[in-house]
Design a protein around this motif. Structure first.
Motif, mmCIF file in Angstrom:
data_model
loop_
_atom_site.group_PDB
_atom_site.id
_atom_site.type_symbol
_atom_site.label_atom_id
_atom_site.label_comp_id
_atom_site.label_asym_id
_atom_site.label_seq_id
_atom_site.Cartn_x
_atom_site.Cartn_y
_atom_site.Cartn_z
ATOM 1 N N GLY A 44 0.795 -1.219 0.000
ATOM 2 C CA GLY A 44 0.000 0.000 0.000
ATOM 3 C C GLY A 44 0.827 1.268 0.000
ATOM 4 O O GLY A 44 0.465 2.242 0.684
ATOM 5 N N SER A 45 1.912 1.299 -0.741
ATOM 6 C CA SER A 45 2.794 2.472 -0.771
ATOM 7 C C SER A 45 2.038 3.724 -1.205
ATOM 8 O O SER A 45 1.182 3.684 -2.099
ATOM 9 N N THR A 46 2.382 4.843 -0.560
ATOM 10 C CA THR A 46 1.770 6.132 -0.910
ATOM 11 C C THR A 46 2.731 7.007 -1.709
ATOM 12 O O THR A 46 2.366 8.119 -2.096
ATOM 13 N N ASP A 47 3.958 6.522 -1.946
ATOM 14 C CA ASP A 47 4.894 7.245 -2.805
ATOM 15 C C ASP A 47 4.887 6.572 -4.180
ATOM 16 O O ASP A 47 3.924 5.892 -4.538
ATOM 17 N N ASN A 48 5.926 6.730 -4.951
ATOM 18 C CA ASN A 48 5.947 6.157 -6.297
ATOM 19 C C ASN A 48 6.716 4.839 -6.386
ATOM 20 O O ASN A 48 7.293 4.510 -7.424
ATOM 21 N N THR A 49 6.718 4.079 -5.292
ATOM 22 C CA THR A 49 7.400 2.782 -5.277
ATOM 23 C C THR A 49 6.869 1.860 -6.376
ATOM 24 O O THR A 49 7.638 1.235 -7.112
ATOM 25 N N VAL A 50 5.557 1.754 -6.481
ATOM 26 C CA VAL A 50 4.942 0.853 -7.465
ATOM 27 C C VAL A 50 5.336 1.248 -8.881
ATOM 28 O O VAL A 50 5.716 0.405 -9.702
ATOM 29 N N GLN A 51 5.274 2.550 -9.162
ATOM 30 C CA GLN A 51 5.615 3.027 -10.503
ATOM 31 C C GLN A 51 7.078 2.734 -10.835
ATOM 32 O O GLN A 51 7.408 2.339 -11.966
ATOM 33 N N LEU A 52 7.958 2.915 -9.849
ATOM 34 C CA LEU A 52 9.376 2.647 -10.082
ATOM 35 C C LEU A 52 9.632 1.167 -10.351
ATOM 36 O O LEU A 52 10.418 0.819 -11.240
ATOM 37 N N ILE A 53 8.985 0.294 -9.596
ATOM 38 C CA ILE A 53 9.171 -1.146 -9.815
ATOM 39 C C ILE A 53 8.725 -1.528 -11.227
ATOM 40 O O ILE A 53 9.413 -2.258 -11.945
ATOM 41 N N LYS A 54 7.561 -1.025 -11.618
ATOM 42 C CA LYS A 54 7.052 -1.330 -12.961
ATOM 43 C C LYS A 54 7.995 -0.810 -14.040
ATOM 44 O O LYS A 54 8.275 -1.497 -15.023
ATOM 45 N N GLU A 55 8.490 0.395 -13.838
ATOM 46 C CA GLU A 55 9.364 1.003 -14.850
ATOM 47 C C GLU A 55 10.698 0.279 -14.951
ATOM 48 O O GLU A 55 11.215 0.029 -16.045
ATOM 49 N N LEU A 56 11.269 -0.082 -13.797
ATOM 50 C CA LEU A 56 12.609 -0.675 -13.783
ATOM 51 C C LEU A 56 12.618 -2.142 -14.191
ATOM 52 O O LEU A 56 13.680 -2.686 -14.509
ATOM 53 N N THR A 57 11.458 -2.791 -14.168
ATOM 54 C CA THR A 57 11.418 -4.239 -14.447
ATOM 55 C C THR A 57 10.522 -4.592 -15.635
ATOM 56 O O THR A 57 10.288 -5.775 -15.882
ATOM 57 N N ARG A 58 10.046 -3.602 -16.366
ATOM 58 C CA ARG A 58 9.031 -3.861 -17.389
ATOM 59 C C ARG A 58 9.530 -4.760 -18.528
ATOM 60 O O ARG A 58 8.726 -5.398 -19.211
ATOM 61 N N HIS A 59 10.827 -4.835 -18.744
ATOM 62 C CA HIS A 59 11.357 -5.642 -19.844
ATOM 63 C C HIS A 59 11.845 -7.016 -19.374
ATOM 64 O O HIS A 59 12.460 -7.740 -20.152
ATOM 65 N N ASP A 60 11.605 -7.361 -18.117
ATOM 66 C CA ASP A 60 12.099 -8.631 -17.575
ATOM 67 C C ASP A 60 10.922 -9.423 -17.007
ATOM 68 O O ASP A 60 10.340 -9.059 -15.981
ATOM 69 N N GLU A 61 10.577 -10.518 -17.657
ATOM 70 C CA GLU A 61 9.414 -11.305 -17.264
ATOM 71 C C GLU A 61 9.609 -12.062 -15.953
ATOM 72 O O GLU A 61 8.652 -12.593 -15.401
ATOM 73 N N ARG A 62 10.828 -12.098 -15.465
ATOM 74 C CA ARG A 62 11.055 -12.777 -14.191
ATOM 75 C C ARG A 62 10.489 -11.988 -13.020
ATOM 76 O O ARG A 62 10.243 -12.543 -11.950
ATOM 77 N N PHE A 63 10.304 -10.683 -13.213
ATOM 78 C CA PHE A 63 9.778 -9.836 -12.144
ATOM 79 C C PHE A 63 8.251 -9.802 -12.178
ATOM 80 O O PHE A 63 7.645 -9.743 -13.251
ATOM 81 N N SER A 64 7.659 -9.799 -10.990
ATOM 82 C CA SER A 64 6.220 -9.594 -10.877
ATOM 83 C C SER A 64 5.951 -8.730 -9.651
ATOM 84 O O SER A 64 6.770 -8.662 -8.718
ATOM 85 N N LEU A 65 4.824 -8.056 -9.660
ATOM 86 C CA LEU A 65 4.451 -7.149 -8.581
ATOM 87 C C LEU A 65 3.032 -7.454 -8.130
ATOM 88 O O LEU A 65 2.109 -7.509 -8.951
ATOM 89 N N ILE A 66 2.873 -7.667 -6.836
ATOM 90 C CA ILE A 66 1.554 -7.859 -6.239
ATOM 91 C C ILE A 66 1.285 -6.661 -5.339
ATOM 92 O O ILE A 66 2.078 -6.370 -4.434
ATOM 93 N N SER A 67 0.184 -5.966 -5.562
ATOM 94 C CA SER A 67 -0.167 -4.790 -4.759
ATOM 95 C C SER A 67 -1.388 -5.105 -3.907
ATOM 96 O O SER A 67 -2.381 -5.637 -4.409
ATOM 97 N N VAL A 68 -1.293 -4.787 -2.645
ATOM 98 C CA VAL A 68 -2.426 -4.937 -1.729
ATOM 99 C C VAL A 68 -2.646 -3.607 -1.024
ATOM 100 O O VAL A 68 -1.761 -2.749 -0.988
ATOM 101 N N GLU A 69 -3.826 -3.427 -0.460
ATOM 102 C CA GLU A 69 -4.161 -2.140 0.141
ATOM 103 C C GLU A 69 -3.260 -1.800 1.315
ATOM 104 O O GLU A 69 -2.771 -0.696 1.440
ATOM 105 N N ARG A 70 -3.060 -2.735 2.224
ATOM 106 C CA ARG A 70 -2.189 -2.487 3.374
ATOM 107 C C ARG A 70 -1.663 -3.812 3.868
ATOM 108 O O ARG A 70 -2.428 -4.718 4.180
ATOM 109 N N ALA A 71 -0.355 -3.941 3.926
ATOM 110 C CA ALA A 71 0.252 -5.186 4.383
ATOM 111 C C ALA A 71 1.536 -4.884 5.137
ATOM 112 O O ALA A 71 2.409 -4.187 4.631
#
Length: 317
Positions: A44-71
């Protein structure tokens, strides 16, 4: 070991890690033995953590991102472990830089013994300035040649069945790793250690953040019933100091000199335990001596603060 013979899933919980996430991903990509899949679980990040992960790993299928509201970290690790495709799961955290052969060393150690189910690597503090130097001496376990500092989930490889049978991690902000590791090891699984698999840990940058971190750790340790491993030892020392104060007031003021002597002895002991890393010279450095004493006192205050807060509040379900 070839990846096809020993596939590994890497699980990393994250929350508001925009300042450190790029370094984590960079250190993963530089591994001499890459994970077969890397699962980030954002709590549940409120900064741009999610956007950075997507941007930095978008060309590598080994990476995946699971987002939840609060964990919390425990829940994040559970979600990632449940989603992992492979039998072996490696764990680390954000705010960590992995040495290039971190995973390779963990896998090589696991491959030496087919009975092993839990492999612990090493960890080391990142020393960037004088405060980091004093902080590392104050609260990071000293390193002995050929041994790990201590068992930590930030540098760990284990079979998925261990996580399942241990019931996963408690959904807590702190101490969840200690509770899980104790439960996992109590199940009787064979555990190995490899000091060559090093994850570099980023320390708290100042006194304020150090206090907040240890206040939080203290509170959760009390809720977990772990006072005997930390709090009682600190309390006994201050009970002795109370005796010195009473003797100084009612008998002779010279008793009060034992208080600074006690503080100096604690600092000297911590510096001695880190002699293999920083050398003997630090014990004769008055600035290091004062810095270690100050940080140690801050941690002591945080210990009692968290203890009191835990007693007057309810733990999370």
């Amino acid at each position: 070991m070839p990846s096809t013979e020993f596939p590994v899933s890497l699980v990393i919980p994250v929350y508001n890690e925009s300042k450190s996430i790029e370094a984590v991903i960079s250190s993963i990509l530089k591994q001499t033995r890459m994970p077969d899949e890397i699962i980030f679980v954002d709590g549940g990040s409120t900064d741009n953590t999610v956007q950075l992960i997507k941007e930095l790993t978008r060309h590598d299928e080994r990476f995946s991102l699971i987002s939840v509201e609060r964990a919390m970290p425990g829940k994040g690790r559970n979600i990632g472990a449940a989603a992992a495709k492979h039998q072996w799961i490696a764990f680390t955290d954000a705010g960590i830089k992995l040495e290039r052969d971190w995973l390779e060393q963990l896998v090589m150690k696991a491959a030496t013994d087919k009975e092993a189910s839990i492999i612990y690597g090493n960890y080391a503090p990142q020393i960037n300035n004088f405060f980091d130097n004093c902080a590392a001496i104050s609260y990071v376990p000293g390193a002995k040649p050929g041994q790990i500092r201590g068992r930590s989930i930030v540098s760990c490889l284990l079979k998925k069945k261990v996580w399942e049978e241990a019931g996963g991690f408690p959904d807590w902000r702190a101490t969840e790793d200690l509770v899980f590791m104790e439960k996992a090891e109590s199940l009787g699984y064979k555990t190995l250690e490899t000091p060559k698999a090093t994850a570099c840990w980023e320390l708290q940058p100042n006194l304020r953040s150090t206090f907040k971190k240890f206040d939080l750790y203290s509170k959760y340790n009390v809720w977990a019933g772990r006072q005997a491993y930390w709090h009682y030892g600190v309390a006994r020392q201050y009970a002795l100091i109370a005796v010195f104060i009473l003797l100084g007031v009612f008998h002779h003021w010279l008793w009060l000199l034992l208080i600074p002597a006690w503080m100096m002895a604690r600092a000297a002991k911590r510096i001695f335990l880190h002699r293999h890393e920083f050398g003997w010279k630090e014990i004769f450095n008055p600035f290091t001596f004062f810095g270690v004493m100050l940080i140690t006192m801050i941690i002591d205050i945080a210990t009692f603060s968290g203890w009191v807060r835990a007693l007057f509040s309810k733990p999370p379900r």
